[in-house]
Motif scaffolding. Structure first.
Motif, PDB file in Angstrom:
ATOM      1  N   ASP A  95      23.827  13.765  38.466  1.00  0.00           N
ATOM      2  CA  ASP A  95      24.805  13.344  37.669  1.00  0.00           C
ATOM      3  C   ASP A  95      26.215  13.551  38.040  1.00  0.00           C
ATOM      4  O   ASP A  95      26.872  12.584  37.706  1.00  0.00           O
ATOM      5  CB  ASP A  95      24.782  14.545  36.436  1.00  0.00           C
ATOM      6  CG  ASP A  95      23.241  14.443  35.641  1.00  0.00           C
ATOM      7  OD1 ASP A  95      22.668  13.277  35.314  1.00  0.00           O
ATOM      8  OD2 ASP A  95      22.703  15.478  35.392  1.00  0.00           O
ATOM      9  N   ALA A 112      26.994   6.709  46.246  1.00  0.00           N
ATOM     10  CA  ALA A 112      26.728   7.143  44.884  1.00  0.00           C
ATOM     11  C   ALA A 112      27.625   6.361  43.969  1.00  0.00           C
ATOM     12  O   ALA A 112      27.185   5.691  42.898  1.00  0.00           O
ATOM     13  CB  ALA A 112      27.146   8.445  44.497  1.00  0.00           C
ATOM     14  N   THR A 123      25.918   8.481  38.714  1.00  0.00           N
ATOM     15  CA  THR A 123      26.717   9.836  39.386  1.00  0.00           C
ATOM     16  C   THR A 123      28.102   9.464  39.299  1.00  0.00           C
ATOM     17  O   THR A 123      28.618   8.654  39.726  1.00  0.00           O
ATOM     18  CB  THR A 123      26.235   9.887  40.765  1.00  0.00           C
ATOM     19  OG1 THR A 123      24.619   9.886  40.676  1.00  0.00           O
ATOM     20  CG2 THR A 123      26.659  10.960  41.233  1.00  0.00           C
TER      21      THR A 123
END
Length: 172
Positions: A95, A112, A123
């Motif tokens: 996350d 990411a 993310t």
């Protein structure tokens, strides 16, 4: 960095995965010490994480660039680090990615962000600049500045110079 991580709600962010450079024993030992502290057992005798704790894991990735490595060979080591980082991101699906330091964090942070843009992951990327950087961002900071969701600096001079940066005071 560990001071910042102590403030993150463990219940919200569990399991935690510490991604460290394969050649960085210091960061690994700091992560283990923090996890022992969070577990309420700072003197626990863990010389090495055995992978059995469901609340955290430590993953090692190659560095993008070693100190004094030639810039030409950096291209190849960065591509290798990015390949390994992609596998880590797809497996963990974090996350939030809180990162700092030299080139180790650049490939995983950029990937990411790319995977979020492509809709593969969601993310958030937080980059924490080094305490040593008073007047100018590090190379990693300058690379990640446009891509990080939040860039935390430890000196007000940097926050004044970089509008997207957030001054949090000294984190060490």
């Amino acid at each position: 960095m560990m001071r910042l991580l102590r403030q993150i709600p463990q219940a919200t962010f569990t399991p935690r995965t510490y991604v460290v450079a394969a050649t960085d024993a210091g960061s690994e030992s700091k992560a283990l010490a923090l996890e022992r502290e969070l577990a309420g057992n700072p003197s626990a005798a863990h010389d090495q994480h055995n992978g059995q704790d469901p609340t955290f894991a430590i993953v090692k990735i190659p560095r993008s660039r070693e100190v004094k490595q030639s810039w030409v060979s950096t291209l190849f080591t960065t591509l290798y680090a990015a390949t390994v980082s992609l596998g880590v991101l797809l497996k963990i699906q974090p996350d939030m990615l809180v990162c700092n330091g030299p080139g180790t964090c650049v490939p995983i942070a950029l990937l990411a962000r790319l995977l979020r843009f492509l809709g593969v992951l969601d993310t958030r990327v937080v980059f924490v600049e080094s305490l040593a950087r008073v007047h100018k961002l590090s190379l990693s900071g300058r690379i990640l500045y446009p891509f990080a969701d939040q860039l935390i600096v430890q000196w007000p001079e940097l926050a004044a110079k970089y509008p997207k940066a957030v001054y949090q005071g000294r984190l060490v």
